[in-house]
Structure formats: structure tokens, C-alpha cells
Design a protein around this motif. Structure first.
Motif, short mmCIF file in Angstrom:
data_model
loop_
_atom_site.label_atom_id
_atom_site.label_comp_id
_atom_site.label_asym_id
_atom_site.label_seq_id
_atom_site.Cartn_x
_atom_site.Cartn_y
_atom_site.Cartn_z
N LYS A 1 -13.74 20.41 -5.38
CA LYS A 1 -13.49 19.43 -6.39
C LYS A 1 -14.59 19.36 -7.25
CE LYS A 1 -10.28 16.51 -3.77
NZ LYS A 1 -10.06 15.42 -2.78
N TYR B 1 -11.19 0.37 -7.17
CA TYR B 1 -10.10 1.07 -6.34
C TYR B 1 -9.53 2.34 -6.74
CZ TYR B 1 -10.15 -2.97 -3.45
OH TYR B 1 -10.64 -4.14 -2.49
N ALA B 2 -10.00 2.68 -8.07
CA ALA B 2 -9.59 4.04 -8.61
C ALA B 2 -9.68 5.07 -7.53
CB ALA B 2 -10.45 4.26 -9.80
N ARG B 3 -8.54 5.92 -7.44
CA ARG B 3 -8.47 6.99 -6.60
C ARG B 3 -9.16 8.21 -7.51
NH1 ARG B 3 -4.55 7.68 -2.57
NH2 ARG B 3 -5.10 9.77 -2.89
N VAL C 1 -3.82 -4.94 -1.87
CA VAL C 1 -5.27 -5.47 -1.75
C VAL C 1 -5.36 -6.75 -2.31
CG1 VAL C 1 -7.67 -4.96 -2.55
CG2 VAL C 1 -6.16 -3.13 -2.21
N GLN D 1 -8.24 6.93 2.53
CA GLN D 1 -8.17 7.68 1.31
C GLN D 1 -9.56 8.41 1.09
OE1 GLN D 1 -7.46 6.00 -2.43
NE2 GLN D 1 -9.23 4.72 -2.39
N ILE E 1 -13.56 17.20 -10.69
CA ILE E 1 -12.67 15.89 -10.22
C ILE E 1 -14.04 15.19 -9.49
CG2 ILE E 1 -11.58 14.90 -8.44
CD1 ILE E 1 -9.86 17.56 -8.54
N ILE F 1 0.02 7.68 5.32
CA ILE F 1 -1.18 6.96 5.04
C ILE F 1 -0.90 5.71 4.07
CG2 ILE F 1 -2.77 8.79 5.34
CD1 ILE F 1 -3.13 8.54 2.45
N PHE F 2 -1.74 4.44 4.52
CA PHE F 2 -1.94 3.44 3.68
C PHE F 2 -3.04 3.52 2.91
CE2 PHE F 2 0.95 2.10 7.18
CZ PHE F 2 2.23 1.75 6.27
N PRO F 3 -3.12 4.24 1.60
CA PRO F 3 -4.74 4.84 0.98
C PRO F 3 -5.67 3.65 1.16
CG PRO F 3 -2.68 4.64 -0.45
CD PRO F 3 -2.03 4.36 1.01
N ALA G 1 -9.26 11.30 -6.39
CA ALA G 1 -8.80 12.63 -6.21
C ALA G 1 -7.24 12.87 -6.28
CB ALA G 1 -9.27 13.18 -4.79
N GLY H 1 0.81 -1.29 0.04
CA GLY H 1 -0.01 0.08 -0.06
C GLY H 1 0.77 1.34 0.06
N ASN H 2 1.88 1.12 0.66
CA ASN H 2 2.48 2.44 0.66
C ASN H 2 4.22 1.96 1.28
OD1 ASN H 2 4.03 4.80 1.15
ND2 ASN H 2 2.23 5.84 1.88
#
Ligand SMILES: Nc1ncnc2c1ncn2[C@@H]1O[C@H](COP(=O)(O)OP(=O)(O)OP(=O)(O)O)[C@@H](O)[C@H]1O
Ligand SMILES: [Mg+2]
Lengths: 330, 500
Positions: free
Chosen positions: B50, A326-328, A277, B399, B55, B346-348, A330, A209-210
Motif C-alpha cells: 500500500k 473514521y475514514a477508511r 458509531v 478494520q 494508499i 466483519i463489523f468494520p 484502504a 456497521g454491516n
């Protein structure tokens, strides 16, 4: 109005549980098309057996993809470990046996194959975690190495004439349940515990994830990455053993292309290529979905060229829904 | 009405699964003004912007630019219609150069239809010079400090020559000098009749730069007011919906023995921190001040083992710790809230509860070494409750939280590790006034229990209001340590600019 809400709700379910919806949908479709013929226990049993070996590979690469890695070496590593297992399980009186005239206890082929798989995993893991090689490249290299080793070890010959005890490992059954299915269930359970209930499993998700955030949270990113490839290697070794046992032989074509099948299966099963994920249940459903597609189309007599085509589309559709989820934005 | 508004947003409604983020919100902004948008974390400010920037698509409502109705299907569309935006979270491509980032999506082409790098670099150079930003167009943007990256984002937003410029917490990673610089740029924009929408949690800034202020609360618009007729207290009470609280809590702690000692710590990079010595005692908050580039974050990261050191020693409780790594640091009771929330916080794709417990898994193992999920979750809930993290459920992905609420989750994560020494790098970045007070209170409680806190902060009031002592860095060197009695803005600035 009602209709719209219903549509909306079902759309929600479809994106939330893509994997299961695809699986159940295909199952229903198949039973309608064959008047329930395809869903007899004997057929399902065959399906499960056929997919069982692939499940080990899928669980392994599934964990790797959770950490945002990839493994292209699966097919040839499984091929190598199958050959290693087979070489220690040949009938001693078979003249072209690799260790002709010698017989080994049943545990030797198992240990040797799992160890070979584990070593390959450590090798991959070391290159990726400490050598900082991109997983794609590292495993591309080790894929070729595994292939070379297999050819050298077997002198490019078929490793056949395996003893009955070894074959019984996978060919037997407990009551109506085939051994293979029991093994899959046990291993899937172990992987589930690892991913869901241990620190290390949680770390895998965090790293995928990060990675930077994982590092500052005190996670030993390198060690955990190395371990994930190691675990996968052990699973490939298991797969190799069982494959050799089931087929009663191993050669350089054994497990050919298994990496693509396994990666496709877990991807259909909702393991995101973006890392962080994925669940064991999804991976397993993914494997059986792919199996069902193969099996269903064969049952319906679809030309194998078209089977490839359909399989490709199904993978793309499943992943499309997954990416949307899971699309971000923003 | 004789004035046309540069921007009108009317009756905007937006729902996410489980939250109504915007509820019939109306916002009108005049051209040539700076319009502040304020509200608590999660009030819906970023969501509103946004929607404006294409967005998000609003569920309901009308957007008008200069009286003409528009519907933006995406950001590209919004940019074309003269709306540009600086995002709350950095949104650059770290591997590409400053120029490439500035011209992302509108790269100048040469006559063969290929990217004209030369023109791009020259244009960027001119733009940066106009704005008095001192950076080369060719450098990789990821190699710049966060504040410089942010400054580049500002330049980018300005470069579109938009008629409405939205700035969502543009100063959250800038220091005072750079904020002044930004204000100069904003004043220029105002003179060019641009409408600037300015989101910030810093009161001083609102009073310094804004003409009007609109206040949001829980997804609703409370009202628009003239800044000239507004007071600090009135604004806070409008935001939180109750009477304004104190700025800094009182806390009584006994400063005890030395807990962390750093001796002659130097970075292998000669331009980074050199020869830094300091001590932190039990029950003490040590503030770290300095301008951007003072290497404060680098120093903290080195102490926490994220960054290499060349010489120097680190002692925790009189034990020297060699080859520090984050794991070792945590095992010795050090915790660190990092500055870059998105990059190393963060871990999104993990939920709030996992994001909170990730650094403390070791404490939640049963006899079989399996995780005690239930207890872990209960503790996560407890910390997030204490900080009033605003979220639909604990299973929500982090997130999907507002920026300030993400920060609260990260703070909860480190409180949950029960650290003896807590390093907080810009702890209240992006946090609203009410929650800031709660964080200060928690900091007070920690030091009252005999813990130590090191707080890097670019907010003068916070640095002065909370610290027992303030160490100031300038260009990687310690230029002095000020006791509470000597802690004034002037003294800190004098030390922070000693080598300039
Ligand atoms: N993509 C999303 N999915 C689900 N919920 C969201 C999403 N984006 C925002 N929200 C929710 O909408 C609400 C408003 O969030 P928003 O980011 O607009 O707050 P904000 O006023 O900008 O706060 P802050 O000061 O912390 O930045 C929050 O409750 C947040 O959890
Ligand atoms: Mg916001």
C-alpha cells in the motif's frame, strides 16, 4: 521539535474527542467574550431548559442514525403529539377546546401523545424494515402524513388554554433543578443502558456497521430496525408532551424544523452518518453545543441571520473532523 | 551492478498508532520476474504494497522505479507511473457493470465529454477475450460469484499495462482451475518483462510460479532468496522464525450418530443447488468440494437460513426445522463462518472484542437482561489468544487488522457460540501456515468433543487432509461422497467436473 510533538498530540486529542473539544472551546470562548457573564447558573439553567425537549428528539434520531437510517418526520410528529397531548389537557370551560366540557386525568394526555409517537415510529419502522423503503423516503412520506393529521385534528387552530396541572409537568422544579432536566437525565440514562448494556442496543450498532454480517450473526435485522424507529417514536411523543406543557399550547408551528436541529446536534455529537458509531454522551454534548451556539450568539447580540451562518459552519467543521476519524484508508 | 531493478523500495518505515507495521524494509524486484512476498498474518506485506501504491504514505524510505526515484501521493499517481495492484480485499462497486468497474476512474469519453459506454464495453470485451475470461461486460459485477469478481479484478490490474503489477492474495477466492488460468496470465506478463509481486499464503503456488521470494516477519525484511534453492520447510521456518510444524494435526474422534440431515434440498433458482441429500455425524468433518459455480456456498447459506429453499428438509438431531433463519440455526447449535469476510463477516467500525462476542450476546445476560461486558470481553480474549490474533489491543477496530487476523476474529466469534455443528466456508482463506495449523488443531478438538464440522474448501490438500468424508458438488448437484480412503485429488476432480 517539542512544538511539533505538542501540536501533533493536541491534533490527536482534537480528532479523538472532537465533540468535547468543540463544546469546551465554545464555552471558554463565550466566557471570555462576556467576562463570565454568560456562565451564571441562571443563564445555564435557561440554556438547559431550552434544549431539553430537543434532547429527546436527538436521542431518538441518534439511535436511528446508528442503524444507518434517518428520520425526517421528527418535527411534524412532535408537532402532532404535542397537539394530541394539548387537546386532552385543555380547561373544560374553554369554549373552543377540542373536547369542550370534558376534563381528563393527567395521565391521558401523556399516554395519548406517547402512543401517537409510538404508532408513527412503528409505521416508519415497518415501511423501512419490512417494506424495504429507503429511510429517507419513508420518513419524508410520514412527515407529510403527520402534518396533515395535525391540521385535521386541530382544524388548523391553536390548541391553548391548558390546565395548570399539565403545565406543571414541565414548568415545576425539584429544589433548584427544573423538572425538564430531570426527565432528560432519566431518559438519557435509559437510552444509554439500551445502547450500551442490552443485546438490542449492540445489535443496532451491528446493523449500522454491516447489515449482512448482522444477519448471519443471527440478528433479526428487520425486527430490530422496526424497534429502533418505535423507540424513537416514543421519545418524540415524550418531547411533544413536554413541549406542549412548557409552552402551554400547541399549534401547527410547534417543533418546526426540529428534525434538522436534532440531526445536526447528534452529528456534531459524533454519531456517524455512515452508521455503526455513536454514543449517548456525544449526542447530549451535541445538543448542548448547538444550544450554546444559539444562546451565546443571542447573548452577544449577533444578528439572527448571522447566527444561521455560524451554525452551518460549525456543523460542517465538526463533521469534517469526524469523517477524518473514521475514514477508511484502504 | 548491471541489472537495473524494475522496483526498489529502500528503508521503508511505517507506523500506525500502537504498531510499527514496517521497520526499514528493503525490497528489490527485477523486471520480467515473479517475486513472491511471504510472511505471517500481520507481517506487513499488504502495508508495504500500500505504501508502494500510494494508499499509505511511508514515514521514511525511498521508492525507485527503473532506477528513478518516485513519491506517490495517491493511487492515481501510482497507476500513472506504471504500478497497478490487485487488492487483498475486493474493491469494486457492486452496483455497476463489469466494464464500468474496469474503467473506473479512467472512463473513455466521447467528443462531447460524456462517457463513451460503447467503447468501454467493446474494449472490456476485447480485454476479457484476450485473457480468456468468460463474462459479459454489461453484467452487474455484484451479481457475479466472488471468484469471478476476483478474476475481473485481475483483468483490471492487467489492463493498465503497468510495469509493476502487485497481486495481494489474488487466489484466496479462486479454485484450482482459475489459479491455473491466473498463472497463464502471469506468465504472459513475465514474458512482457513486467515485474510481478505476488503475495500468497499457499506454498504450492510460490513454488509453481515465483522466481524469487522475499520473506517478512514482524514488519522487518528477513531476506530475498531464489525459489529454486528453497524448500517448503526452510520457507516456513523463515516465516515463523522457528522450526516448521506439521501440515495437519492428528486427531482421534469417534464418528457417532447423525447430527444434521439434509433431504432433497433445492433452491428456487433452477441454476443453483438441486436435490441435495447428505448427513453429518457427531465427531465428523465433512468436506465439501467442487469448482467455482458448484453452488457450495449457496447450499451452506440455505442450510443456515440466509437463502431461500423451495423443497427439501433439514433435520438437526432428528428434529425437522421449518423456515430456517440464522437465528433459528444458531439456537439449534449451528454456526457459520461465511466466505465473504468483508461483505458478511466483519463489523468494520467495531472493536475486536465486540466483533468476537456479537453472535453470543444471549449467553452473557445478567438477571436484569443487561450484558455482562466483563465476562464477554474475557471470553473474547481467550478465543483470540487461542488463535493468536495479532492486534495491539482488544479495543482496536477490526478494520485496522491485517486480513488474516480479521479472519481469526471471525473464527473466534463462532467458536464462542459453542456450536454443535460448525459450517466453515473457506475457513483458512488468507491465513498463514502457522495459524492454519492452529485452526486445524481447533477443528480436531471440536470433533473430538463430538461436534460436527462442515468445511467448504477449495484447497485440495486441506480437503483431503482434514475431512473424514468429502461430498463433491458439480453445477448444484451432488456428484458423490468419497470416504477417507477414496479421497484423492483425481477422484475429487473427476466428480467436480462430471457435468462439464
Ligand atoms: N490502517 C491501519 N491502522 C492501524 N494498524 C494497521 C492498519 N493497517 C495495518 N495495520 C497493522 O499493521 C500490521 C501489518 O498489517 P498488514 O495488513 O500489512 O499484514 P499482512 O502481512 O498483509 O498480513 P495478512 O497476511 O494477514 O494479510 C498489522 O499488525 C496491522 O494490524
Ligand atoms: Mg495482507
Amino acid at each position: 521539535m517539542e512544538m511539533k510533538k505538542l501540536l501533533n498530540d493536541s491534533k490527536k486529542v482534537a480528532t479523538q474527542y472532537t465533540t468535547w473539544v468543540t463544546f469546551v472551546g465554545l464555552l471558554l470562548l463565550l466566557s471570555i467574550l462576556t467576562n463570565g457573564q454568560a456562565l451564571r447558573w441562571s443563564s445555564i439553567r435557561n440554556l438547559l431548559i431550552a434544549e431539553s425537549v430537543r434532547s429527546f428528539a436527538a436521542l431518538g434520531v441518534g439511535m436511528i442514525i446508528i442503524t444507518k437510517g434517518i428520520d425526517l418526520s421528527i418535527g411534524y410528529v412532535v408537532c402532532l403529539t404535542a397537539s394530541v397531548a394539548a387537546s386532552f389537557a385543555q380547561n373544560p370551560d374553554y369554549s373552543s377546546a377540542i373536547y369542550a366540557g370534558q376534563s381528563f386525568p393527567l395521565i391521558v394526555p401523556i399516554i395519548a401523545a406517547v402512543a401517537a409517537g409510538g404508532l408513527f415510529g412503528l409505521f416508519n419502522g415497518y415501511l423501512i424494515a419490512y417494506g424495504k423503503l429507503p429511510p429517507f423516503i419513508a420518513t419524508l412520506g410520514s412527515m407529510s402524513i403527520a402534518k396533515g393529521l395535525q391540521l385535521i385534528y386541530t382544524r388548523a387552530a391553536v390548541v391553548g388554554s391548558l390546565n395548570q396541572n399539565f403545565k406543571n409537568i414541565s414548568q415545576g422544579s425539584v429544589g433548584p433543578v427544573p423538572n425538564l432536566i430531570i426527565y432528560v437525565a432519566i431518559v438519557a440514562f435509559i437510552v444509554w443502558v439500551l445502547l450500551k448494556h442490552t443485546r438490542q442496543g449492540t445489535h443496532f450498532y451491528a446493523i449500522g456497521g454491516n447489515a449482512q454480517a448482522a444477519r448471519v450473526s443471527g440478528i433479526n435485522v428487520e425486527r430490530d430496525l422496526m424497534m429502533v424507529y418505535f423507540y424513537a417514536g416514543l421519545l418524540y411523543g415524550t418531547a411533544g408532551t413536554l413541549l406542549a406543557s412548557r409552552l402551554g399550547l400547541a399549534n401547527s408551528l410547534t417543533a418546526n424544523g426540529m428534525e434538522l436541529d436534532a440531526i445536526a446536534a447528534v452529528t456534531v455529537g459524533g454519531v456517524s452518518q455512515n452508521g455503526g458509531v455513536g454514543r449517548v454522551s456525544g449526542m447530549m454534548v451535541g445538543v448542548f453545543t448547538m444550544g450554546l451556539i444559539n444562546y451565546g450568539m443571542s447573548f452577544l447580540g449577533v444578528d439572527s441571520y448571522y447566527q444561521q451562518l455560524v451554525k452551518g459552519f460549525i456543523i460542517i467543521v465538526a463533521v469534517y473532523f469526524d469523517m477524518k476519524k473514521y475514514a477508511r484508508r484502504a | 551492478m548491471d541489472t537495473t531493478f524494475a522496483l526498489e523500495m529502500e528503508g521503508i518505515t511505517k507506523t500506525f498508532p500502537g504498531v510499527k507495521a514496517l521497520d526499514e524494509v528493503t525490497l528489490r524486484v527485477k523486471p520480467g520476474t515473479v517475486h513472491a512476498l511471504m510472511g505471517e498474518n500481520g507481517a506487513g506485506k499488504s502495508t508495504l504494497m500500500k505504501c508502494l501504491f500510494g494508499i499509505y504514505q511511508e514515514d521514511k524510505g525511498i521508492i525507485k522505479l527503473n532506477g528513478k526515484e518516485h513519491r506517490f501521493k495517491d493511487s492515481h499517481d501510482a497507476l500513472n507511473q506504471g504500478v497497478s495492484m490487485i487488492h487483498q480485499e475486493l474493491s469494486n462497486v457492486p452496483e455497476r457493470s463489469v466494464a464500468e468497474n474496469l474503467y473506473l476512474g479512467r472512463e473513455p469519453l466521447n467528443k462531447f465529454g460524456l462517457i463513451d459506454h460503447k467503447k468501454m464495453n467493446v474494449d472490456t470485451s476485447t480485454l476479457l477475450k484476450d485473457l480468456e475470461i468468460n463474462v459479459k461486460p454489461q453484467v452487474r459485477i455484484g451479481s457475479l460469484s466472488i471468484s469471478m469478481q476476483q478474476t475481473c479484478e485481475i483483468a483490471k490490474a492487467v489492463s493498465y499495462n503497468a510495469s509493476v503489477v502487485v497481486m495481494d492474495e489474488p487466489t484466496s477466492s479462486l479454485t484450482d482451475n482459475e489459479v491455473q488460468h491466473l498463472f497463464k496470465i502471469i506468465n504472459q506478463l513475465r514474458d512482457q518483462n513486467v515485474a510481478v509481486i505476488y503475495i500468497s499464503h499457499k506454498m504450492e503456488e510460490i513454488f509453481a510460479i515465483a522466481d524469487e521470494v522475499s520473506v517478512m516477519r514482524d514488519g522487518q525484511m528477513i531476506g530475498t532468496y531464489d525459489v529454486a534453492e528453497m524448500t517448503n520447510e526452510k520457507l516456513i521456518s523463515l516465516m515463523v522464525g522457528r522450526d516448521a510444524t506439521l501440515r495437519f494435526p492428528e486427531f482421534k474422534s469417534n464418528v457417532g450418530e447423525v447430527l444434521l440431515k439434509v433431504e432433497n434440498l433445492s433452491s428456487p433458482n433452477p441454476r443453483s443447488f438441486q436435490d441435495v441429500c447428505f448427513e453429518v455425524h457427531r465427531g465428523e468433518i465433512l468436506g465439501i468440494g467442487g469448482l467455482v459455480g458448484a453452488q457450495r456456498t449457496e447450499l451452506m447459506e440455505a442450510i443456515f437460513g440466509v437463502r431461500a429453499t423451495s423443497t427439501g428438509k433439514i433435520y438437526v438431531d432428528n428434529d425437522e426445522i421449518l423456515n430456517m433463519t440464522p437465528r433459528k440455526a444458531i439456537d439449534h447449535g449451528i454456526g457459520m463462518i461465511t466466505e465473504d469476510r468483508r461483505g458478511s463477516g466483519i463489523f468494520p467500525l467495531m472493536n475486536i472484542s465486540s466483533n468476537t462476542s456479537i453472535a453470543s450476546l444471549k449467553e452473557y445476560l445478567n438477571k436484569l437482561h443487561l450484558l455482562k461486558h466483563k465476562e464477554m470481553k474475557e471470553e473474547s480474549v481467550r478465543y483470540n489468544k487461542a488463535l493468536r490474533t495479532k492486534t495491539p489491543t482488544m479495543e482496536t477496530l477490526i478494520q485496522n487488522l491485517s486480513g488474516g487476523n480479521q479472519q481469526k476474529v471471525i473464527i473466534s466469534r463462532w467458536l464462542m457460540t459453542l456450536p454443535d455443528i460448525l459450517i466453515m466456508d473457506e475457513p483458512t482463506r488468507g491465513i498463514d501456515v502457522g495459524a492454519k495449523y492452529e485452526i486445524y488443531q481447533i477443528m480436531g478438538q471440536l470433533v473430538e468433543q463430538g461436534k460436527a464440522i462442515i468445511m467448504v474448501s477449495s484447497e485440495m490438500p486441506e480437503l483431503i487432509g482434514m475431512s473424514h468424508r468429502v461430498m463433491v458438488l458439480c453445477s448444484g448437484k451432488c456428484t458423490g461422497v468419497l470416504d477417507k480412503s477414496e479421497c484423492t485429488q483425481e477422484n475429487i476432480m473427476r466428480l467436480a467436473t462430471k457435468f462439464m
